[in-house]
Design a protein around this motif. Structure first.
Motif, PDB file in Angstrom:
ATOM      1  N   VAL A   1       0.853  -1.184   0.000  1.00 47.84           N
ATOM      2  CA  VAL A   1       0.000   0.000   0.000  1.00 47.84           C
ATOM      3  C   VAL A   1       0.888   1.233   0.000  1.00 47.84           C
ATOM      4  CG1 VAL A   1      -1.718   1.328   1.269  1.00 47.84           C
ATOM      5  CG2 VAL A   1      -1.903  -1.154   1.162  1.00 47.84           C
ATOM      6  N   VAL A   2       0.621   2.141  -0.918  1.00 52.79           N
ATOM      7  CA  VAL A   2       1.308   3.430  -0.971  1.00 52.79           C
ATOM      8  C   VAL A   2       0.292   4.493  -0.565  1.00 52.79           C
ATOM      9  CG1 VAL A   2       2.523   5.080  -2.429  1.00 52.79           C
ATOM     10  CG2 VAL A   2       2.826   2.626  -2.810  1.00 52.79           C
ATOM     11  N   ALA A   3       0.598   5.196   0.519  1.00 52.56           N
ATOM     12  CA  ALA A   3      -0.342   6.182   1.048  1.00 52.56           C
ATOM     13  C   ALA A   3      -0.638   7.262   0.009  1.00 52.56           C
ATOM     14  CB  ALA A   3       0.235   6.812   2.327  1.00 52.56           C
ATOM     15  N   PRO A   4      -1.868   7.778  -0.029  1.00 50.51           N
ATOM     16  CA  PRO A   4      -2.917   7.365   0.898  1.00 50.51           C
ATOM     17  C   PRO A   4      -3.771   6.208   0.414  1.00 50.51           C
ATOM     18  CG  PRO A   4      -3.644   9.267  -0.343  1.00 50.51           C
ATOM     19  CD  PRO A   4      -2.255   9.003  -0.808  1.00 50.51           C
ATOM     20  N   SER A   5      -3.914   5.990  -0.904  1.00 49.09           N
ATOM     21  CA  SER A   5      -4.946   5.043  -1.347  1.00 49.09           C
ATOM     22  C   SER A   5      -4.574   4.328  -2.638  1.00 49.09           C
ATOM     23  CB  SER A   5      -6.277   5.772  -1.528  1.00 49.09           C
ATOM     24  OG  SER A   5      -6.142   6.869  -2.421  1.00 49.09           O
ATOM     25  N   THR A   6      -3.313   3.895  -2.745  1.00 48.44           N
ATOM     26  CA  THR A   6      -2.846   3.194  -3.945  1.00 48.44           C
ATOM     27  C   THR A   6      -2.222   1.868  -3.547  1.00 48.44           C
ATOM     28  OG1 THR A   6      -2.443   5.237  -5.176  1.00 48.44           O
ATOM     29  CG2 THR A   6      -1.242   3.291  -5.893  1.00 48.44           C
ATOM     30  N   ILE A   7      -2.502   0.835  -4.332  1.00 49.76           N
ATOM     31  CA  ILE A   7      -1.815  -0.442  -4.173  1.00 49.76           C
ATOM     32  C   ILE A   7      -0.802  -0.562  -5.309  1.00 49.76           C
ATOM     33  CG2 ILE A   7      -2.046  -2.947  -4.243  1.00 49.76           C
ATOM     34  CD1 ILE A   7      -4.741  -2.651  -2.892  1.00 49.76           C
ATOM     35  N   GLU A   8       0.451  -0.721  -4.948  1.00 55.84           N
ATOM     36  CA  GLU A   8       1.537  -0.830  -5.923  1.00 55.84           C
ATOM     37  C   GLU A   8       1.899  -2.301  -6.098  1.00 55.84           C
ATOM     38  OE1 GLU A   8       5.238   1.753  -5.821  1.00 55.84           O
ATOM     39  OE2 GLU A   8       6.067  -0.206  -5.278  1.00 55.84           O
ATOM     40  N   ILE A   9       1.893  -2.756  -7.348  1.00 54.25           N
ATOM     41  CA  ILE A   9       2.231  -4.139  -7.671  1.00 54.25           C
ATOM     42  C   ILE A   9       3.546  -4.140  -8.432  1.00 54.25           C
ATOM     43  CG2 ILE A   9       1.474  -6.223  -8.866  1.00 54.25           C
ATOM     44  CD1 ILE A   9      -1.400  -5.007  -8.664  1.00 54.25           C
ATOM     45  N   GLY A  10       4.552  -4.790  -7.873  1.00 54.01           N
ATOM     46  CA  GLY A  10       5.840  -4.891  -8.544  1.00 54.01           C
ATOM     47  C   GLY A  10       5.765  -5.875  -9.708  1.00 54.01           C
ATOM     48  N   LEU A  11       6.379  -5.530 -10.825  1.00 54.43           N
ATOM     49  CA  LEU A  11       6.324  -6.348 -12.030  1.00 54.43           C
ATOM     50  C   LEU A  11       7.681  -6.970 -12.324  1.00 54.43           C
ATOM     51  CD1 LEU A  11       4.235  -3.927 -14.291  1.00 54.43           C
ATOM     52  CD2 LEU A  11       3.395  -5.861 -12.924  1.00 54.43           C
ATOM     53  N   GLY A  12       7.672  -8.252 -12.645  1.00 51.04           N
ATOM     54  CA  GLY A  12       8.902  -8.945 -12.992  1.00 51.04           C
ATOM     55  C   GLY A  12       9.288  -8.726 -14.445  1.00 51.04           C
ATOM     56  N   ALA A  13      10.487  -9.152 -14.786  1.00 47.63           N
ATOM     57  CA  ALA A  13      11.025  -8.907 -16.127  1.00 47.63           C
ATOM     58  C   ALA A  13      10.167  -9.482 -17.248  1.00 47.63           C
ATOM     59  CB  ALA A  13      12.447  -9.452 -16.211  1.00 47.63           C
TER      60      ALA A  13
END
Length: 527
Positions: free
Chosen positions: A222-234
């Protein structure tokens, strides 16, 4: 019922005994508890309509405590230590008595349990954080909502949806499913090697523990205030998103797809073989499957950088409004259709008019949509408009000025609007019919959602359109010079209505183009 009657007198006696203990009718012989064991610190967040603030929390012997000084200031409490052995908390018209020796509290005569008694630390008391949830929150005005999972205390009516996420393997990647309660608006954006799921909320109460990791998903946070960050692979290649509303619940599904590796050659003597006997690298296939329909859309947020565009009575700038709309629309089209969407500018930067059409041409765009906010000398003029290219409506005088930068064209309600014009015999000429169809589609969808100008579809030789070698339109989202419309255009809710209309237009245009067979335009010359 007979058994309940048999036990009821005993239950009443136990409750009365607890109340006497908490109220301190007889002083206890035990001294007040002192802080013992290792004490660590962590921070909760208190969220109100005015914003957020940190709430320090002490962890003593594995339990979380909050300072009496902090919660009295936070909730407007009056706290005093009773000589009989209790802490008396007054909250408006309510009274809470906390035992200093047992994990008990009395709330207006009703007994509630706590995991531990208070702990004295210097000149203050540390109270179990459960006191807020079990004793202060019930029946409070404004509402107090304790979200232990996210270490949040929500006071009043901020929007904090509860989100549960899980990941599952697909043959071509990973599927992420988000359950959101209550349902809120959202966008999904691919940005700088990460996927951002932005929710229209003040904060998130999210459980991401079951997202897991894979080749294409490296994790989520969760990145404040209201974002979900999804890491992406190669191996990440593309994504697609879909949503389903079930009452107050939103189910958002995001499929994160990996690139399909090229099949190795079966014949080592094929023409791709090098002198050393090594197989020459095979060109990777495109990330998206080949299609005869709509593949690439370029969105052009007007102005930017030193080019401010129109300005509203309250100082709202056109360049900022249209960039916000374009970003949301990009995410919406990508999520709904899974096609490539590019922005001529993704930040507050200056981009030349000719460079915008050239950007679309170089990326072989199938559609070009330039987004603007209109202006008039009369502040009463309102309504959205859609333009596509022609010179005919403005007569011979406009044709005579076609090669002059900064030519003036009349606007609805009086006055003139400065536009850059170029000669008519340019790239857009071969796409006029499709541009007109796109303009009619957009006008129809916008009319269902937002106010339109009496002249909702117009034609003008806008320089940003004339050089585009694909169907192209310019959308004036409203008159920013009108005070009411300026306020609307600055509103995230109104911007979402515009995005919804433009998204529906692209979806409709794509479906119509594919029904008649083939791409939106049939071009003989390469772009």
């Amino acid at each position: 019922m007979t058994r309940l009657r048999r036990w009821l007198p005993g239950l009443l006696i136990v409750s009365a005994t607890l109340l006497v203990t908490v109220a301190g009718a007889q002083p206890t012989a035990q001294p007040p508890a002192q802080s013992s064991g290792a004490t660590t610190r962590r921070v909760w967040t208190v969220l109100t309509a005015a914003g957020s603030q940190p709430l320090p929390v002490a962890v003593v012997n594995g339990r979380e405590y909050v300072s009496s000084a902090d919660i009295t200031g936070l909730f407007g409490l009056v706290l005093r230590e009773d000589r009989a052995g209790g802490l008396v908390i007054t909250m408006g018209g309510r009274t809470v008595v906390v035992s200093l020796t047992q994990g008990l509290a009395s709330v207006d005569g009703r007994v509630v349990s706590l995991p531990a008694p208070p702990v004295r630390q210097g000149s203050t008391w540390l109270l179990p954080i459960e006191l807020i949830e079990r004793a202060l929150a019930p029946g409070s005005t404004p509402r107090i909502d304790v979200r232990r999972r996210s270490s949040l205390i929500v006071i009043g009516s901020p929007s904090v949806p509860a989100i549960t996420a899980r990941g599952e393997a697909l043959p071509t990647g990973t599927r992420l499913t988000f359950l959101v309660v209550p349902a809120v608006q959202h966008t999904v954006v691919n940005e700088n090697g990460r996927l951002l799921v932005r929710f229209a909320a003040d904060a998130l109460d999210a459980d991401l523990s079951e997202v897991g990791s894979s080749q294409v998903v490296t994790g989520a946070r969760v990145v404040a205030p209201s974002t979900i960050e999804i890491g992406l692979g190669a191996p990440f290649a593309s994504y697609r998103a879909a949503e389903q509303r079930e009452g107050a619940q939103l189910r958002l599904t995001v499929d994160i797809l990996a690139a399909t590796p090229a099949a190795p050659p079966t014949d080592v003597t094929a023409p791709g073989q090098t002198d050393a006997g090594q197989i020459a690298p095979t060109e990777m296939p495109p990330l998206l499957p080949e299609s005869t329909g709509l593949r690439t859309v370029v969105l052009d947020p007007g102005h930017g950088g030193t080019e401010l565009g129109a300005r509203g009575p309250s100082g709202t700038l056109e360049k900022n409004v249209v960039l916000a709309i374009a970003r949301q629309l990009k995410a919406a089209i990508e999520a709904r259709l899974g096609i490539r969407v590019l922005l001529t500018r993704s930040a507050d930067e200056t981009v030349a008019l000719d460079a915008r059409a050239a950007f679309a041409n170089n990326n072989k765009a199938d559609l070009f949509i330039s987004i603007h906010a209109n202006a008039s000398v009369r502040s009463s003029v309102t309504g959205a408009e859609v333009f596509y290219v022609t010179l005919g409506e403005y007569g011979n005088s406009a044709r005579g000025n076609a090669a002059e930068p900064g030519a003036l064209l009349p606007t609805l309600g009086g006055g003139q609007r400065a536009v850059d014009l170029i000669l008519w015999e340019m790239a857009q000429a071969q796409h006029l019919n499709e541009s007109a169809r796109l303009a009619r589609t957009i006008e129809g969808e916008m009319r269902q959602r937002i106010p339109m100008s009496p002249r909702a579809i117009q034609q003008a030789p806008f320089r940003v359109l004339v050089g585009a070698n694909m169907p192209a339109v310019l959308v004036e989202t409203g008159f920013i010079t009108n005070p009411t419309e300026e306020k609307r255009l600055s509103s995230p809710e109104y911007q979402s209505q515009i995005v919804s209309a433009l998204l529906a237009s692209v979806v409709r245009y794509k479906a119509t183009s594919e029904r008649v067979g083939g791409a939106p335009t049939q071009q003989q010359d390469p772009r």
